[in-house]
Design a protein around this motif. Structure first.
Motif, PDB file in Angstrom:
ATOM      1  N   ALA A   1       0.837  -1.202   0.000  1.00 36.18           N
ATOM      2  CA  ALA A   1       0.000   0.000   0.000  1.00 36.18           C
ATOM      3  C   ALA A   1       0.871   1.250   0.000  1.00 36.18           C
ATOM      4  N   ILE A   2       0.493   2.204  -0.814  1.00 35.36           N
ATOM      5  CA  ILE A   2       1.139   3.514  -0.862  1.00 35.36           C
ATOM      6  C   ILE A   2       0.247   4.480  -0.090  1.00 35.36           C
ATOM      7  N   LYS A   3       0.783   4.991   1.023  1.00 33.75           N
ATOM      8  CA  LYS A   3      -0.013   5.854   1.885  1.00 33.75           C
ATOM      9  C   LYS A   3      -0.266   7.197   1.209  1.00 33.75           C
ATOM     10  N   VAL A   4      -1.513   7.624   1.245  1.00 31.05           N
ATOM     11  CA  VAL A   4      -1.894   8.971   0.831  1.00 31.05           C
ATOM     12  C   VAL A   4      -1.989   9.869   2.060  1.00 31.05           C
ATOM     13  N   MET A   5      -2.641   9.343   3.107  1.00 33.88           N
ATOM     14  CA  MET A   5      -2.726  10.086   4.359  1.00 33.88           C
ATOM     15  C   MET A   5      -3.140   9.168   5.491  1.00 33.88           C
ATOM     16  N   ASP A   6      -2.845   9.613   6.724  1.00 31.38           N
ATOM     17  CA  ASP A   6      -3.463   9.055   7.921  1.00 31.38           C
ATOM     18  C   ASP A   6      -3.817  10.235   8.816  1.00 31.38           C
ATOM     19  N   ALA A   7      -4.164   9.973  10.059  1.00 35.21           N
ATOM     20  CA  ALA A   7      -4.633  11.053  10.920  1.00 35.21           C
ATOM     21  C   ALA A   7      -3.529  12.019  11.325  1.00 35.21           C
ATOM     22  N   MET A   8      -2.267  11.623  11.140  1.00 36.56           N
ATOM     23  CA  MET A   8      -1.150  12.468  11.545  1.00 36.56           C
ATOM     24  C   MET A   8      -0.336  13.020  10.375  1.00 36.56           C
ATOM     25  N   THR A   9      -0.565  12.504   9.179  1.00 31.73           N
ATOM     26  CA  THR A   9       0.276  12.877   8.036  1.00 31.73           C
ATOM     27  C   THR A   9      -0.537  12.937   6.758  1.00 31.73           C
ATOM     28  N   ILE A  10      -0.373  14.026   6.011  1.00 29.98           N
ATOM     29  CA  ILE A  10      -0.764  14.050   4.605  1.00 29.98           C
ATOM     30  C   ILE A  10       0.523  13.908   3.824  1.00 29.98           C
ATOM     31  N   CYS A  11       0.692  12.781   3.158  1.00 27.29           N
ATOM     32  CA  CYS A  11       1.952  12.520   2.475  1.00 27.29           C
ATOM     33  C   CYS A  11       2.170  13.524   1.348  1.00 27.29           C
ATOM     34  N   ASP A  12       3.422  13.849   1.101  1.00 24.58           N
ATOM     35  CA  ASP A  12       3.775  14.759   0.021  1.00 24.58           C
ATOM     36  C   ASP A  12       3.267  14.181  -1.300  1.00 24.58           C
ATOM     37  N   TYR A  13       2.477  14.971  -2.022  1.00 19.57           N
ATOM     38  CA  TYR A  13       1.868  14.444  -3.251  1.00 19.57           C
ATOM     39  C   TYR A  13       2.923  14.040  -4.267  1.00 19.57           C
ATOM     40  N   ARG A  14       4.098  14.666  -4.200  1.00 17.61           N
ATOM     41  CA  ARG A  14       5.181  14.290  -5.122  1.00 17.61           C
ATOM     42  C   ARG A  14       5.702  12.889  -4.796  1.00 17.61           C
ATOM     43  N   MET A  15       5.835  12.581  -3.514  1.00 18.16           N
ATOM     44  CA  MET A  15       6.301  11.253  -3.125  1.00 18.16           C
ATOM     45  C   MET A  15       5.270  10.185  -3.463  1.00 18.16           C
ATOM     46  N   VAL A  16       3.991  10.498  -3.262  1.00 17.50           N
ATOM     47  CA  VAL A  16       2.934   9.553  -3.623  1.00 17.50           C
ATOM     48  C   VAL A  16       2.986   9.257  -5.125  1.00 17.50           C
ATOM     49  N   ALA A  17       3.091  10.300  -5.930  1.00 16.26           N
ATOM     50  CA  ALA A  17       3.153  10.120  -7.387  1.00 16.26           C
ATOM     51  C   ALA A  17       4.407   9.350  -7.789  1.00 16.26           C
ATOM     52  N   TYR A  18       5.524   9.656  -7.136  1.00 15.63           N
ATOM     53  CA  TYR A  18       6.792   8.976  -7.435  1.00 15.63           C
ATOM     54  C   TYR A  18       6.685   7.480  -7.153  1.00 15.63           C
ATOM     55  N   MET A  19       6.157   7.112  -5.999  1.00  9.35           N
ATOM     56  CA  MET A  19       6.073   5.695  -5.669  1.00  9.35           C
ATOM     57  C   MET A  19       5.095   4.960  -6.577  1.00  9.35           C
ATOM     58  N   LYS A  20       4.007   5.616  -6.959  1.00 14.95           N
ATOM     59  CA  LYS A  20       3.095   4.994  -7.928  1.00 14.95           C
ATOM     60  C   LYS A  20       3.810   4.740  -9.256  1.00 14.95           C
ATOM     61  N   GLU A  21       4.568   5.734  -9.698  1.00 15.36           N
ATOM     62  CA  GLU A  21       5.302   5.599 -10.957  1.00 15.36           C
ATOM     63  C   GLU A  21       6.318   4.464 -10.879  1.00 15.36           C
ATOM     64  N   ILE A  22       7.049   4.393  -9.773  1.00 21.14           N
ATOM     65  CA  ILE A  22       8.044   3.328  -9.592  1.00 21.14           C
ATOM     66  C   ILE A  22       7.360   1.956  -9.567  1.00 21.14           C
ATOM     67  N   ALA A  23       6.262   1.845  -8.832  1.00 18.90           N
ATOM     68  CA  ALA A  23       5.552   0.570  -8.746  1.00 18.90           C
ATOM     69  C   ALA A  23       5.069   0.118 -10.120  1.00 18.90           C
ATOM     70  N   ASN A  24       4.483   1.028 -10.875  1.00 15.39           N
ATOM     71  CA  ASN A  24       3.983   0.669 -12.208  1.00 15.39           C
ATOM     72  C   ASN A  24       5.123   0.289 -13.145  1.00 15.39           C
ATOM     73  N   LYS A  25       6.219   1.017 -13.085  1.00 16.26           N
ATOM     74  CA  LYS A  25       7.366   0.748 -13.952  1.00 16.26           C
ATOM     75  C   LYS A  25       7.963  -0.627 -13.679  1.00 16.26           C
ATOM     76  N   HIS A  26       7.949  -1.045 -12.425  1.00 12.44           N
ATOM     77  CA  HIS A  26       8.583  -2.312 -12.041  1.00 12.44           C
ATOM     78  C   HIS A  26       7.556  -3.437 -11.838  1.00 12.44           C
ATOM     79  N   ASN A  27       6.332  -3.198 -12.292  1.00 12.59           N
ATOM     80  CA  ASN A  27       5.278  -4.214 -12.202  1.00 12.59           C
ATOM     81  C   ASN A  27       5.075  -4.715 -10.768  1.00 12.59           C
TER      82      ASN A  27
END
Length: 348
Positions: free
Chosen positions: A250-276
């Motif tokens: 799971a790639i975290k978008v947010m929890d009650a203490m953190t809104i993850c940096d949207y750039r990091m969320v996008a980066y990890m999605k891109e990496i996951a898709n690239k590496h299947n």
């Protein structure tokens, strides 16, 4: 997958503030894998692999597990306790625990038998204060081995169930295992930036270790690494499930203490898709992880996100996770650390 190591990590005790045994295990495992090892005054372990450039990425995985602490021994030798971290009281009935005194002493969580409860008592939800620990020992025997302030952990074996693992303390020993295996993957590879694999203390009582370790590292990039709720069970509405076992890391978008940096969320999605790498998004509206400290406890903040491992039965006596999700978490963290310099981190 090295299930022998994962089992060992899960079974090693380490309640918040009492992480010494699991810390020793971690140091022994990671010392051959990295360039430097440090341990700070609180007991956080820093496993450092130097990169080509003097930027840094911190990965936080907390070593502590939910547990208890001895608060009182009565004149019959029965033990009262206080929680270290959050428990669902109804899951404790008749469960075995280990008291870490002068010797390890097994006890059982005892409470008033249902046969002598009033109708009102039978129908109410149990409270932590309804329980005490019965060791089967006399007062003198207990006093010789146990004292107020000793830590207590759950007593459960690590087993496989289908394609899942089942054990106490998967929260957060899964992340400890994943970080060790990621550092193993990186051992003979060149990383773009310094990687600080930080095995933190006292997360379950307020992300205390992550806060101080982030102040020390001052990272440019941050990755939290922790379990998350998989409520893919009978009776759960779709919007309640958070994540599902077997549907990927799971790639975290947010929890009650953190809104993850949207750039990091996008980066990890891109990496996951690239590496299947199979992945699913995580939005958790309650609770928090070391990600909060890693993101905020440094001047100007870090570009932070989190990899979460879907886990059923969290904060109960046993927890369950899928082996494919665990492997996907290792793969995603490894690839993310290797490619940090290949992404455009400017605000858009």
């Amino acid at each position: 997958m090295n299930l022998e190591l994962l089992a060992k990590v899960c079974k090693t005790p380490g309640a918040p503030g009492f992480e010494q045994k699991v810390r020793e295990l971690v140091v022994n495992e990671v010392t051959p894998l990295v360039d430097e090892i440090e341990v700070d005054n609180m007991g956080n372990v820093y496993a450092i692999k130097r990169g080509k450039q003097r930027k840094s990425a911190m990965v936080g995985a907390h070593m502590d597990e939910i547990g208890f602490i001895v608060t009182h021994i009565d004149d019959k030798g029965f033990i009262r306790f206080h929680t270290l971290g959050g428990f669902d009281p109804k899951t404790l009935t008749a469960q075995r625990v280990i008291i870490h005194g002068k010797e390890e002493v097994v006890g059982v969580m005892a409470s008033k038998p249902i046969h002598v409860m009033t109708p009102e008592e039978r129908n109410k939800n149990p409270k932590i204060t309804d329980y005490f620990i019965d060791t089967g020992l006399s007062k003198n025997e207990v006093d010789a081995l146990i004292e107020v302030g000793d830590s207590i952990t759950r007593e459960r074996e690590f087993i496989e169930m289908g394609n899942c693992v089942n054990s106490k303390s998967l929260d957060n020993r899964l992340a400890v295992f994943i970080l060790i295996e990621t550092l193993r993957n990186l051992k003979d590879k060149e990383v773009p930036y310094d990687v600080y694999g930080v095995f933190t203390v006292q997360e379950e009582v307020g992300i205390r270790g992550a806060n101080v370790s982030t102040l020390k590292v001052n990272p440019d990039f941050g990755f939290g690494l922790d379990t998350t709720i998989a409520f893919d069970l009978p009776g759960a509405a779709e919007h309640e499930k958070i994540t599902r076992l077997g549907e990927g890391t799971a790639i975290k978008v947010m929890d009650a203490m953190t809104i993850c940096d949207y750039r990091m969320v996008a980066y990890m999605k891109e990496i996951a898709n690239k590496h299947n790498i199979k992945w699913q998004p995580e939005i958790l509206t309650a609770g928090g992880t070391d990600t909060a400290g890693i993101q905020r406890m440094t001047a100007g903040g870090s570009i932070a996100g989190a990899i979460s491992i879907p886990t059923r039965h969290l904060h109960q006596v046993i927890e369950m996770a899928n082996k494919d999700d665990i492997k996907g978490s290792i793969d995603l963290l490894t690839a993310s650390l290797l490619n940090l310099d290949q992404y455009d981190w400017d605000f858009k």
